[in-house]
Design a protein around this motif. Structure first.
Motif, short mmCIF file in Angstrom:
data_model
loop_
_atom_site.label_atom_id
_atom_site.label_comp_id
_atom_site.label_asym_id
_atom_site.label_seq_id
_atom_site.Cartn_x
_atom_site.Cartn_y
_atom_site.Cartn_z
N ASP A 28 -0.20 -1.25 1.46
CA ASP A 28 0.83 -1.69 3.39
C ASP A 28 0.63 -0.12 3.34
O ASP A 28 2.02 0.53 2.34
CB ASP A 28 1.93 -2.37 2.93
CG ASP A 28 2.52 -2.32 4.67
OD1 ASP A 28 2.29 -1.64 5.10
OD2 ASP A 28 1.62 -3.48 4.60
N ARG A 29 -0.30 0.87 3.50
CA ARG A 29 0.44 1.86 3.40
C ARG A 29 0.75 3.11 4.72
O ARG A 29 0.16 3.80 5.02
CB ARG A 29 -1.15 3.05 2.97
CG ARG A 29 -1.36 2.42 1.89
CD ARG A 29 -2.81 4.08 1.32
NE ARG A 29 -2.48 2.98 0.28
CZ ARG A 29 -3.91 2.60 -0.62
NH1 ARG A 29 -5.00 2.23 0.26
NH2 ARG A 29 -4.40 2.01 -1.57
N ARG A 30 1.67 2.05 5.28
CA ARG A 30 1.89 2.68 6.96
C ARG A 30 2.79 3.84 7.01
O ARG A 30 3.14 4.38 7.39
CB ARG A 30 2.66 1.60 7.87
CG ARG A 30 3.29 0.79 7.56
CD ARG A 30 3.89 -0.53 8.31
NE ARG A 30 3.63 -1.40 7.33
CZ ARG A 30 4.60 -2.69 7.68
NH1 ARG A 30 5.16 -2.63 8.91
NH2 ARG A 30 4.20 -3.79 7.53
N LEU A 31 3.52 3.26 5.68
CA LEU A 31 4.61 4.55 5.20
C LEU A 31 4.35 6.07 4.70
O LEU A 31 4.80 7.01 4.28
CB LEU A 31 5.57 4.55 4.88
CG LEU A 31 6.52 3.04 5.42
CD1 LEU A 31 7.70 2.24 4.75
CD2 LEU A 31 7.05 3.96 6.97
N ASP A 32 3.12 5.94 4.52
CA ASP A 32 1.88 7.14 3.54
C ASP A 32 0.96 7.85 4.34
O ASP A 32 -0.26 7.80 4.20
CB ASP A 32 1.37 7.06 2.15
CG ASP A 32 2.92 5.98 1.52
OD1 ASP A 32 3.31 6.64 1.27
OD2 ASP A 32 2.18 4.73 0.56
N GLU A 50 0.05 15.75 2.59
CA GLU A 50 0.37 14.01 2.43
C GLU A 50 1.73 14.47 2.43
O GLU A 50 2.45 14.25 1.79
CB GLU A 50 -0.27 13.81 1.01
CG GLU A 50 -2.04 13.39 1.03
CD GLU A 50 -2.22 13.29 -0.35
OE1 GLU A 50 -1.58 12.51 -0.89
OE2 GLU A 50 -3.74 13.49 -0.93
N LEU A 51 2.46 12.74 2.94
CA LEU A 51 3.48 12.49 3.55
C LEU A 51 3.84 11.26 2.91
O LEU A 51 3.34 10.03 3.50
CB LEU A 51 4.32 13.52 4.79
CG LEU A 51 5.33 12.34 5.59
CD1 LEU A 51 6.41 12.94 4.75
CD2 LEU A 51 5.70 12.51 6.90
N HIS A 52 5.13 10.43 2.22
CA HIS A 52 5.49 9.76 2.11
C HIS A 52 6.65 9.33 2.37
O HIS A 52 7.38 9.99 1.76
CB HIS A 52 5.62 9.51 0.51
CG HIS A 52 4.06 9.82 -0.31
ND1 HIS A 52 3.10 9.43 0.01
CD2 HIS A 52 3.74 10.95 -1.13
CE1 HIS A 52 1.67 9.01 -0.95
NE2 HIS A 52 2.01 11.04 -1.29
N ILE A 53 7.10 8.15 3.41
CA ILE A 53 8.59 8.20 3.87
C ILE A 53 8.90 6.65 2.90
O ILE A 53 8.55 6.04 2.37
CB ILE A 53 7.87 7.66 5.03
CG1 ILE A 53 7.45 8.58 6.03
CG2 ILE A 53 9.46 7.21 5.62
CD1 ILE A 53 6.59 8.32 7.04
N LEU A 54 9.63 7.58 2.03
CA LEU A 54 10.39 6.84 0.74
C LEU A 54 11.42 5.99 1.48
O LEU A 54 11.72 4.27 0.92
CB LEU A 54 10.80 7.40 -0.46
CG LEU A 54 10.28 8.31 -0.91
CD1 LEU A 54 11.33 9.31 -1.46
CD2 LEU A 54 8.92 7.88 -1.23
N GLU A 85 10.33 -1.10 0.93
CA GLU A 85 9.14 -1.40 0.13
C GLU A 85 8.69 -2.31 0.92
O GLU A 85 9.10 -2.82 1.03
CB GLU A 85 9.37 -1.32 -0.93
CG GLU A 85 10.00 0.19 -2.19
CD GLU A 85 11.06 -0.59 -3.38
OE1 GLU A 85 10.59 -1.54 -3.61
OE2 GLU A 85 11.27 -0.02 -4.10
N ILE A 86 6.96 -1.79 1.70
CA ILE A 86 7.12 -3.04 2.23
C ILE A 86 5.39 -3.44 1.37
O ILE A 86 4.81 -3.10 0.85
CB ILE A 86 6.22 -2.62 3.01
CG1 ILE A 86 6.95 -1.35 3.94
CG2 ILE A 86 5.15 -3.11 4.42
CD1 ILE A 86 6.62 -0.83 5.42
#
Length: 1435
Positions: free
Chosen positions: A900-904, A833-837, A879-880
């Protein structure tokens, strides 16, 4: 003004108290120094009397004095130096700061809620110190010494002799002309003799005996024995004795300083002038002239000079904080009064009481009486003499003059014994003992005298004190004469040039006005005394004026803020950084968020600088951040200065904690909601003839319509793969996520495929920003989704950075006020699982060609092509906010946002990856043109792929060929002219007859119930291995409408190994084809008149085909050749061409039209397939040397596809009618005999000249014939909009659709044909009547029984008709009634009778028909029949 601890009624009496000098012997001083105190300091805490005191006034009335305080100070023979006073005041102000955690007042005024400090202790300390440190002057006596304490010790050898010496010393100081300082009230000063006795070490008996001796010599009223030091200092730690001295000693009085060296400048004191200029700056006029004038510019103008470490202090700057710190440090360890017990405290208190009761007050009372008596005695003689002399010399009374006329007259000096001064002395004495009534009358009298004499300094003093006395009078018999004060201030300031006295006036008057609630007048008064000569004074007065504005009944908030800013500016110039910062912060509350952007910038900038100077770095950063993030209206240069300041401060902050978390940077702005995420590799550019599939890229704009189309295509192909059902867990594939996409689920990314994040930056400043080392900030959690043990994974992956590769952009420049996107990549090497911060970067500015601060680029800062002046490392989070929820009632009534999970993204296992290349793919075609291209499929992943399909909304545009190898031509070179068709060279004899072949639509993927849009791609072995590529031919046909066509292809494929997360992948391609006009084909079909064919079976038809060349030669087309016409049908086939022209080759030049006629026959029984078998018979009629096999690819493909798209076209009206008409089967039968399913394919070649080369293009057009006699077209007909009708206001009649067939349909029920000889020879001279046998064939075309009536009577419509037909007649029955069974043919033998030779038309019989079970009769139509002509000749 701010609230004060003391009321004005307490403040003024405490500011003007009787002054007493103290002259100590060395031994006495030593005794007091054991307590770290001088004698005067020892008495200070006890100098206020604890009880009321009484005295009698000159009229012998008892007068009560409350809270009397006396001021005892050591004699200093030098006047205090202005520099010393200035330093002292500076220290006092800087030493008094607002208490930590002090609860501020909250004032609500209009829209504002302000936190304001209720008190200003620094101002009160300043005022107290200022009033105490006023130097004595000759025009007033308030701070002249009234008495002198002569202090000796009992331990001295000869105390009495010591007293004599001290007395002589005092006399010398007072009366010697060399000593002009200190000042004494009256020549006969009260001397009070004090014997100090050390109780712990001295001999008490000796002390008592000396005291007795003193009493005899000086009287009991004039001396005192004071016992102190009851304990030794080394016992100090036994018990804690309170220390009442520390609060006084911090305000280190000027009188106690023996000498003072001013470190900043040399001070020359002017001793002989009473109106001595006491500039609190300590800067003499001469010195001031030499200083640079820093005040020409506006005082609030920002200083754009680069480095905030530069001092921004005015010439007034004093290092007050450090010097204060040193004195505090020195005083911390010292205990005052260490040798004194509480009993000693009481003794000192008792001593002050005794001195005041026995010595001072009687002396004052006596002096007042003496002065009063002198004045009364002199009044007659002296006063009258004075005035007589004046009148004598001047001739009349001197008129009152205005102040402006009395300039330069302040130099008038009175001798000490002048009667005017005696009145003033008496007034001052009365004032000091709180006898304000008498004081006022004396001041008032003195004022008149001074004004008469134009002694302006004296007059101002009298006016000032008269006003104060009037205010303090008990019972307030008269209002406060504020105009007295105004006159006094103006006189001091403008005429006497004495700012110190003017300031005292202002301080007193402002307090009085404030106590009366006259805040506006108080503020005006305070502002009036602000000037350039003292920044500290101006700052304090401006601050008090600001407090006046906010304390008014209706608070003037903006005036408060403005004056706070001015005060802050002056505090800053005075070196009072903390006070300056406090003022700016208080004012900021008013300006913040009200649209005063420039003011806000100025305040924030100043707060930032002051905070930085005070090392409050976080506050400094926050203030500079505010300047940058607000939409600034500053100039570019100013913004650049702000940015450099910010970076400089930030750098210092980050250096303090280099290992701390990265700070959040304010610039550039990031539009988080515009962030786009793209999963996959970048598209390859076109390589020569190879053109990569367009797929999806970040360069494409979002289009909701097209995204919906792609979604439908994917659903279509998924439904086909899953046997017609879309799985419940199906979600459309999203490769690019943006604010329009559905981001509620975690997106899926594939390991080893890059993830690109597009971040939208905006630079709000007018200066460019340079971001260096820009990369994404992320968090990764390894996970195994296959459900295996996690332990193995952890061992496999050693380093966090190996799991995700991060791309770094070394330089990213955003120009002034520019919006720009940065595309940052991550390369996942592991599932999880990747989370772009957010993003992390160095923020800096670009050093222009001119060095901004006069310094070149710093060494080591040259990066790439830009010079980086300074940069700081920081981050910004992405932060979206998700979409607002609006489904349930609760969500509708509250504001809730979804995720909004486009960065996860979730990184899944490897999947196959397909790349598609199109080779020789055309961009322009003629309508109907067939072109062969190639498609290359490449598997660029490490997994095999299978199940490759392509889906398109326009399946009639392309084909991959049939299912069987026989149907698909091998290669273009197999035929003449490299045709795309499968061709066979033909024999020229069989020109006009048709060549028959057949094919099933199932072979071309158009079977029953199949989706023609979903086409499987014929991969060899249906699998594409990793790294493998395959090229397949693809035939294209130009759409029939001219114009630009966007054709979407969606390629679908799966992994051989089934994945739990991703079931399939897709690849998109949008082809753009521009078509230009070629041919228009229109065709009709009608029944043939001849009733038998070679087989002797009825049912022939004629097909008329019109071909028009509509090309306008834009594409360089010279001419079209019609090379072949083919038919395709389940029941009919073309038999032969019946063109009469001998020209074998059909050529059409531009705008030419060609007509063709063909005979069509029914297929033989064995050829006629059952309805369900989908087998079509193809018949080719060739006009050239080659037969194009129309039942093979690609001709049949495109025919079938056009057929399927034709079926898809809406035929709603037809079906609607059929439903209503299907009530009667017979009616349906009638219609059936009008229907035909014959499809015509016209194949052509076009000769094109392009770049002086001749090319041959080929193509085909389809016409689908459904109804006999109705024209059909190869191109879609434009439906013209119906004309506007008038609005009808009545109900239309009930027009139900009749279930009866139309006239046209019924007229085709019976087909008639006359058989007769074309010419007949008859010898008319032998026989006058010529009889000719004629056979009338009647054919029933329907499958129902038909009643037929044949009427042979001529229609007598007109005389012309009679002429034509009258010459022959039918013999026999005139009417026949017959019934024909289904498809029955019946022949009637008729006889025609002629009487003349000639040409006759035999087509006169009228045939009426009706269905057997119907009533209405219809005449059959014979319009389409050719005339039946017969030639009768005579033999």
């Amino acid at each position: 003004m701010a609230q004060c601890v003391q009321s004005v009624q307490e403040l003024i009496p405490d500011s003007f108290v009787p002054c007493v000098a103290a002259l100590c012997s060395d031994e006495a001083e030593r005794l007091t120094r054991l307590n770290h105190l001088s004698f005067a300091e020892l008495l200070k805490p006890f100098s206020r009397l604890t009880s009321e005191v009484h005295m009698r006034d000159p009229n012998n009335q008892l007068h009560v004095i409350k809270n009397l305080k006396i001021a005892v100070s050591n004699i200093i023979t030098q006047p205090p130096q202005p520099g010393a006073i200035r330093k002292l005041l500076n220290d006092v102000v800087s030493g008094s700061q607002p208490a930590e955690g002090l609860v501020a007042n909250v004032i609500t005024a209009g829209d504002y809620d302000l936190n304001i400090s209720a008190t200003t202790p620094w101002f009160e300390s300043y005022r107290e110190t200022f009033l105490q440190s006023m130097p004595a002057s000759d025009h007033e006596f308030l701070n002249h010494y009234l008495a002198c304490m002569l202090v000796a010790s009992s331990s001295e050898a000869e105390p009495v002799e010591q007293f004599s010496k001290l007395s002589q010393e005092q006399h010398r100081i007072q009366h010697n002309s060399d000593c002009s300082y200190p000042k004494w009230f009256i020549p006969n000063t009260l001397k009070y003799y004090v014997l100090l006795h050390d109780a712990s070490a001295g001999d008490e008996q000796r002390a008592e005996s000396i005291y007795e001796e003193m009493k005899q010599k000086y009287g009991t009223q004039g001396c005192y024995l004071l016992k102190i030091n009851s304990r030794t200092s080394n016992r100090a730690s036994d018990e804690q004795i309170p220390d009442p001295w520390s609060q006084y000693l911090q305000k280190n009085s000027i009188q106690n300083q023996e000498s003072y060296e001013d470190g900043h400048c040399t001070i020359t004191s002017n001793k002989n002038s009473d109106s001595n200029l006491l500039s609190l700056d300590g800067l003499d006029n001469e010195v001031k002239d030499g200083l640079p004038n820093n005040f020409r510019a506006h005082p609030l103008q920002l200083d754009p000079s680069g480095d905030p470490s530069n001092s921004i202090d005015g010439p007034d700057h004093v290092k007050s904080a450090s010097s204060l710190h040193e004195t505090k440090k020195a005083n911390t360890g010292i205990i005052h009064g260490a040798c004194l017990t509480l009993t000693d405290h009481d003794r000192i208190r008792q001593f002050i009481q005794e001195f005041t009761f026995r010595g001072l007050l009687p002396h004052i009372e006596k002096t007042i009486r003496q002065l009063n008596d002198q004045l009364i005695s002199r009044k007659g003689l002296s006063r009258s003499l004075f005035s007589a002399t004046k009148k004598w010399f001047s001739g009349s009374k001197v008129p009152e003059k205005s102040i402006n006329e009395l300039k330069n007259t302040s130099g008038l000096l009175y001798p000490p014994e002048a009667p005017e001064l005696q009145i003033r002395k008496m007034a001052d004495l009365c004032f000091l003992v709180q006898h304000y009534d008498l004081a006022y009358s004396c001041y008032h009298t003195a004022k008149k005298d001074f004004l008469n004499d134009q002694a302006m300094l004296y007059a101002a003093g009298a006016l000032e004190m008269a006003a104060v006395s009037a205010f303090l009078q008990p019972g307030a018999p008269r209002p406060y004469p504020a105009h007295y004060m105004d006159t006094a201030i103006q006189t001091y300031r403008d005429i006497c040039k004495n700012m110190v006295l003017a300031e005292r006036c202002v301080l007193l008057s402002a307090e009085i006005l404030k106590s009366q609630g006259k805040y506006s007048e108080a503020a005006a008064l305070l502002i009036r005394l602000t000037s350039e000569d003292s920044d500290l004074r101006s700052a304090l007065l401006l601050e008090q004026a600001a407090h006046c504005f906010i304390n008014m009944k209706s608070p003037m908030v903006r005036k408060y803020a403005f004056h706070m800013i001015l005060a802050g500016h002056r505090f800053s110039k005075a070196g009072q950084k903390k006070h300056a910062l406090r003022c700016y912060c208080q004012a900021m509350q008013v300006y913040k968020g009200k649209g005063w952007s420039l003011a806000e910038d100025h305040i924030n900038f100043t707060i930032g600088r002051q905070s930085y100077t005070l090392r409050q770095l976080d506050n400094a950063v926050s203030a500079f951040r505010h300047i940058l993030i607000n939409e600034s209206k500053q100039s570019a240069a100013q913004q650049g200065a702000f940015l450099r300041e910010y970076l400089y401060v930030y750098k210092n902050v980050s250096q303090l904690s280099p290992d701390g978390p990265l700070p959040q940077l304010p610039l550039p702005y990031i539009n988080s909601s515009a962030t786009r995420v793209f999963f996959g590799h970048d598209r390859r550019p076109a390589d020569g003839e190879k053109q990569a599939a367009t797929h999806i890229s970040l360069d494409q704009e979002y289009d909701s319509e097209s995204s919906q189309q792609w979604r439908e295509l994917e659903e279509q192909v998924v439904a086909v793969v899953n046997k017609g059902v879309i799985p419940s867990n199906f979600h459309p594939t999203q490769y690019c996520l943006n604010s329009y996409s559905d981001n509620s689920r975690f997106p899926l990314a594939v390991v080893e495929e890059p993830i690109t994040v597009e971040v939208a930056f905006r630079n709000p400043l007018k200066v460019p920003l340079l971001l260096t080392d820009l990369s994404l900030l992320w968090k990764f959690q390894p996970k195994d989704f296959s459900g295996k043990d996690n332990e193995e994974v952890k061992e496999l992956v050693t380093d966090e950075l190996e799991k995700i590769g991060t791309e770094v952009i070394s330089e990213f420049v955003i120009n002034s006020e520019e919006s720009k996107v940065a595309r940052l990549k991550l390369f996942p090497h592991h599932i999880g699982e990747l989370h772009i911060l957010g993003v992390v970067y160095n923020l800096g500015t670009i050093q222009g060609s001119m060095a901004v601060d006069g310094i070149g680029a710093l060494p080591g800062c040259h990066t790439g092509k830009h010079f980086l002046s300074m940069s700081v490392r920081g981050r910004q989070d992405l932060e979206i906010q998700g979409p607002r929820l609006n489904n349930t009632k609760e969500e509708k009534t509250s504001i809730k946002y979804g995720p909004d999970r486009r960065l996860d993204p979730i990184i899944t296992e490897e999947m196959p990856l397909l790349e598609v290349f199109f080779i020789h793919f055309p961009t322009g075609l003629l309508c109907g043109e067939i072109r062969k291209a190639y498609v290359e499929f490449v598997n660029v992943s490490k997994c095999p792929l299978t199940g490759l399909k392509v889906v398109s909304k326009r399946p009639e545009f392309f084909t991959f060929g049939g299912n069987t190898a026989i149907l698909t031509p091998l290669s273009p070179s197999a035929s003449e002219n490299c045709s795309a068709y499968k061709t066979v060279v033909t024999d020229s004899t069989s020109v006009c007859t048709a060549l028959i072949s057949s094919a099933s639509s199932v072979d071309f993927g158009i079977g029953i119930g199949s989706q023609p849009e979903v086409i499987p791609v014929p991969l060899p072995d249906t699998v594409l291995l990793p790294g493998a590529s395959v090229q397949l031919p693809m035939w294209l046909r130009g759409p029939d409408e001219e114009g630009v066509h966007e054709i979407n292809f969606l390629f679908y494929y799966e992994s051989v190994k089934k994945q739990p997360k991703i079931r399939h992948r897709i690849l998109r391609h949008t082809a753009v084809i521009c078509t230009s006009r070629s041919l228009n084909v229109r065709a009709t079909v009608c029944r043939s008149n001849s009733l038998e064919d070679e087989e002797g079976r009825g049912g022939n038809m004629l097909v008329f085909v019109d071909v028009e060349n509509t090309n306008t030669s834009e594409a360089g087309v010279k001419e079209f050749h019609i090379v072949q016409v083919s038919s395709s049908s389940k029941h009919w086939k073309l038999q032969k061409s019946v063109n009469l022209s001998e020209n074998k080759d059909a050529k059409l030049a531009s705008r030419e039209k060609g007509k063709f006629c063909f005979k069509a026959i029914r297929c033989k029984e064995k050829e006629v397939a059952t309805q369900s078998s989908e087998k079509y018979t193809f018949a080719d009629i060739i006009f050239g040397n080659e037969q194009i096999v129309s039942s093979a690819s690609p001709c049949a493909d495109f025919f079938y596809r056009s057929l399927s798209s034709e079926f898809k076209k809406p035929q709603a009206q037809l079906s609607l009618h059929t439903e209503k008409q299907s009530v009667e089967d017979a009616v349906r039968l009638i219609q059936k005999c009008n229907e035909v399913d014959l499809n015509i394919v016209v194949l052509w070649k076009a000769y094109v000249v392009e770049d002086s080369k001749q090319l041959i293009l080929e193509g085909q057009h389809h016409v689908i014939l459904r109804t006999i006699g109705k024209e059909a077209f190869s191109y879609p007909q434009k439906q013209e909009p119906p004309e506007m009708e008038l609005l009808k206001f009545f109900r239309p009649e009930n027009t139900t659709v009749s279930s009866r067939p139309s006239v046209e349909q019924l007229s085709n029920l019976i087909k008639t044909s006359l058989h007769y000889p074309e010419s007949f020879n008859h010898p008319f001279h032998q026989k006058s009547l010529c009889l000719v046998p004629v056979t009338l064939l009647l054919s029933n075309c329907s499958k129902a029984d038909v009643d037929v009536i044949v009427d042979l009577r001529h229609k007598t419509t007109s005389p012309e008709a009679l002429e034509i037909h009258g010459s022959f007649t039918w013999l026999g029955q005139t009417q026949y009634k017959l019934q024909l069974k289904s498809q029955e043919i019946h022949s009637l033998q008729l006889k025609a009778c002629f009487v003349h030779t000639g040409v006759y038309n035999l087509g006169t019989p009228r045939v009426f028909a009706k269905l057997s079970d119907q009533v209405t009769v219809f005449e059959t139509s014979q319009q389409n029949s050719m005339p039946a002509l017969i030639i009768i000749t005579n033999v």
